[in-house]
Scaffold this motif. Structure first.
Motif, PDB file in Angstrom:
ATOM      1  N   PRO A   1       0.814  -1.228   0.000  1.00 46.47           N
ATOM      2  CA  PRO A   1       0.000   0.000   0.000  1.00 46.47           C
ATOM      3  C   PRO A   1       0.847   1.277   0.000  1.00 46.47           C
ATOM      4  CG  PRO A   1      -0.918  -1.576   1.522  1.00 46.47           C
ATOM      5  CD  PRO A   1       0.389  -2.140   1.061  1.00 46.47           C
TER       6      PRO A   1
ATOM      7  N   ARG B   1       2.242   1.611  -3.439  1.00 43.62           N
ATOM      8  CA  ARG B   1       1.180   1.973  -4.389  1.00 43.62           C
ATOM      9  C   ARG B   1       0.868   3.466  -4.328  1.00 43.62           C
ATOM     10  NH1 ARG B   1      -1.495   3.038  -7.951  1.00 43.62           N
ATOM     11  NH2 ARG B   1      -3.259   1.970  -8.914  1.00 43.62           N
ATOM     12  N   LEU B   2       1.130   4.065  -3.155  1.00 49.54           N
ATOM     13  CA  LEU B   2       0.929   5.507  -2.995  1.00 49.54           C
ATOM     14  C   LEU B   2       2.163   6.309  -3.395  1.00 49.54           C
ATOM     15  CD1 LEU B   2      -1.098   5.430   0.318  1.00 49.54           C
ATOM     16  CD2 LEU B   2      -1.903   6.309  -1.874  1.00 49.54           C
TER      17      LEU B   2
ATOM     18  N   ALA C   1      -2.099  -2.870   7.591  1.00 50.35           N
ATOM     19  CA  ALA C   1      -2.348  -1.987   6.451  1.00 50.35           C
ATOM     20  C   ALA C   1      -2.741  -0.589   6.901  1.00 50.35           C
ATOM     21  CB  ALA C   1      -3.443  -2.581   5.558  1.00 50.35           C
TER      22      ALA C   1
ATOM     23  N   LEU D   1      -0.912   2.993   6.113  1.00 50.75           N
ATOM     24  CA  LEU D   1      -1.625   4.053   5.403  1.00 50.75           C
ATOM     25  C   LEU D   1      -1.730   5.319   6.240  1.00 50.75           C
ATOM     26  CD1 LEU D   1      -4.426   1.821   3.875  1.00 50.75           C
ATOM     27  CD2 LEU D   1      -2.725   3.101   2.557  1.00 50.75           C
TER      28      LEU D   1
ATOM     29  N   ALA E   1      -7.017   6.986   5.517  1.00 48.80           N
ATOM     30  CA  ALA E   1      -6.675   5.604   5.844  1.00 48.80           C
ATOM     31  C   ALA E   1      -7.930   4.773   6.086  1.00 48.80           C
ATOM     32  CB  ALA E   1      -5.762   5.566   7.067  1.00 48.80           C
TER      33      ALA E   1
ATOM     34  N   SER F   1      -9.707   3.921   2.760  1.00 48.79           N
ATOM     35  CA  SER F   1      -9.020   2.885   1.985  1.00 48.79           C
ATOM     36  C   SER F   1      -9.185   1.505   2.601  1.00 48.79           C
ATOM     37  CB  SER F   1      -7.534   3.223   1.857  1.00 48.79           C
ATOM     38  OG  SER F   1      -7.333   4.324   1.001  1.00 48.79           O
TER      39      SER F   1
ATOM     40  N   THR G   1      -5.082  -7.503  -0.807  1.00 55.42           N
ATOM     41  CA  THR G   1      -4.160  -6.365  -0.898  1.00 55.42           C
ATOM     42  C   THR G   1      -3.841  -5.980  -2.335  1.00 55.42           C
ATOM     43  OG1 THR G   1      -3.189  -7.022   1.206  1.00 55.42           O
ATOM     44  CG2 THR G   1      -1.902  -5.519  -0.161  1.00 55.42           C
TER      45      THR G   1
ATOM     46  N   GLN H   1      -6.174  -3.037  -4.912  1.00 57.36           N
ATOM     47  CA  GLN H   1      -5.174  -1.987  -4.724  1.00 57.36           C
ATOM     48  C   GLN H   1      -5.654  -0.590  -5.098  1.00 57.36           C
ATOM     49  OE1 GLN H   1      -2.018  -1.950  -8.062  1.00 57.36           O
ATOM     50  NE2 GLN H   1      -2.695  -4.083  -8.014  1.00 57.36           N
TER      51      GLN H   1
ATOM     52  N   PHE I   1      -6.422   1.995  -2.336  1.00 56.76           N
ATOM     53  CA  PHE I   1      -5.379   2.784  -1.673  1.00 56.76           C
ATOM     54  C   PHE I   1      -5.249   4.170  -2.306  1.00 56.76           C
ATOM     55  CE2 PHE I   1      -3.450  -1.662  -1.325  1.00 56.76           C
ATOM     56  CZ  PHE I   1      -4.105  -1.915  -0.142  1.00 56.76           C
TER      57      PHE I   1
END
Length: 282
Positions: free
Chosen positions: A23, A26-27, A220, A224, A242, A245, A263, A267, A270
């Motif tokens: 995560p 991915r951000l 997670a 986040l 957070a 998401s 996850t 995705q 996120f």
């Protein structure tokens, strides 16, 4: 940003670093994962293979990272499940090294101790280490309700109790705290609360309760919350983002009937959550 994440890891499924690392990536952030344990799967299956690493193994990996000259560019250290107090000491030593290299770096501690209905599930000595050493050293902490009660020695039944416990947690050292899986007398039966405290103000997000119980959700949301706090500098903003998401992640996991948190498949939650929840002061 660059985040050093020190926690457990599984080859199959998503808990610990296997839940937190992707995560954050991915951000758009680089993550340097160090594993405190490496198991085949999470222990909820009843059987697993793998091993727990000791503090020296953690320190050796940090030495190697430091030798690359990159510690000054580390923006945060995130810690989760600690297999032993020995590993905890190595993590706090790492936090000190990172802060020495970058005075603006922050430490986010997810004080994994236990949960409501399960009690303490970590090894002897770890709960006391979390309370007496790790939490006082942290800038951000992300306990669940059970852990909040253990760390502060306060029972949380009402929203007022939660606010008092958060104040007691701040008095231990952390300037920001996120409480997950919060259910008080004011929480409707079909909902679940998350609360975050900063600067004497407490914010809450209330989401629908989902009929799903999977491992890795706490890992997670800690990740986040950390990255959104680093980006925004606001506990209120980080809480809302957070929570939105993780709700989407869990909703899609529930709809799929999956035992493992989705996850990878979910995705997009996120980056662009399907459902959004705003944090409000309480």
């Amino acid at each position: 940003m660059n985040i050093l994440s020190i926690q457990s890891h599984v080859a199959f499924g998503h808990v610990g670093n296997a839940s937190a690392t992707f995560p954050m990536q991915r951000l758009g952030h680089d993550v340097w994962p160090i594993h405190t344990v490496q198991f085949s799967n999470h222990t909820g299956y009843g059987s697993w293979t793998g091993r727990v690493f000791d503090g020296q193994a953690i320190e050796e990996l940090v030495d190697g990272i430091a030798a690359r000259g990159v510690l000054p560019s580390c923006d945060a250290v995130l810690s989760g499940y600690m297999g032993s107090a020995d590993i905890g000491q190595a993590i706090l030593g790492t936090v000190a090294r990172v802060r020495e290299a970058n005075s603006q770096a922050i430490y986010c501690c997810d004080p994994v101790i236990g949960d409501v209905g399960r009690g303490v599930f970590v090894r002897p000595g770890v709960p006391e280490f979390m309370r007496d050493n790790a939490v006082p050293s942290a800038d951000l902490v992300t306990p669940n309700q059970f852990e909040l009660e253990y760390l502060t020695g306060r029972e949380v039944r009402t929203a007022g109790d939660a606010k008092e416990a958060l104040a007691a947690l701040h008095a231990m050292g952390p300037r920001v705290a996120l409480v997950t899986s919060l259910h008080t007398e004011e929480t409707p039966a079909d909902a679940i609360d998350l609360a975050a405290g900063e600067g004497g103000v407490v914010f809450r997000v209330r989401t629908p309760r989902l009929g799903v119980s999977v491992n890795g959700a706490g890992d997670a949301i800690a990740a986040l919350f950390l990255v959104h706090y680093l980006e925004s500098g606001s506990a209120r903003v980080a809480l809302g983002r957070a929570a939105s998401s993780v709700y989407g992640l869990l909703k899609r996991t529930s709809d799929a009937g999956s035992r493992e948190i989705l996850t990878v498949a979910a995705q997009d939650e996120f980056v662009s959550p399907t459902w959004t929840f705003a944090a409000e002061p309480v």
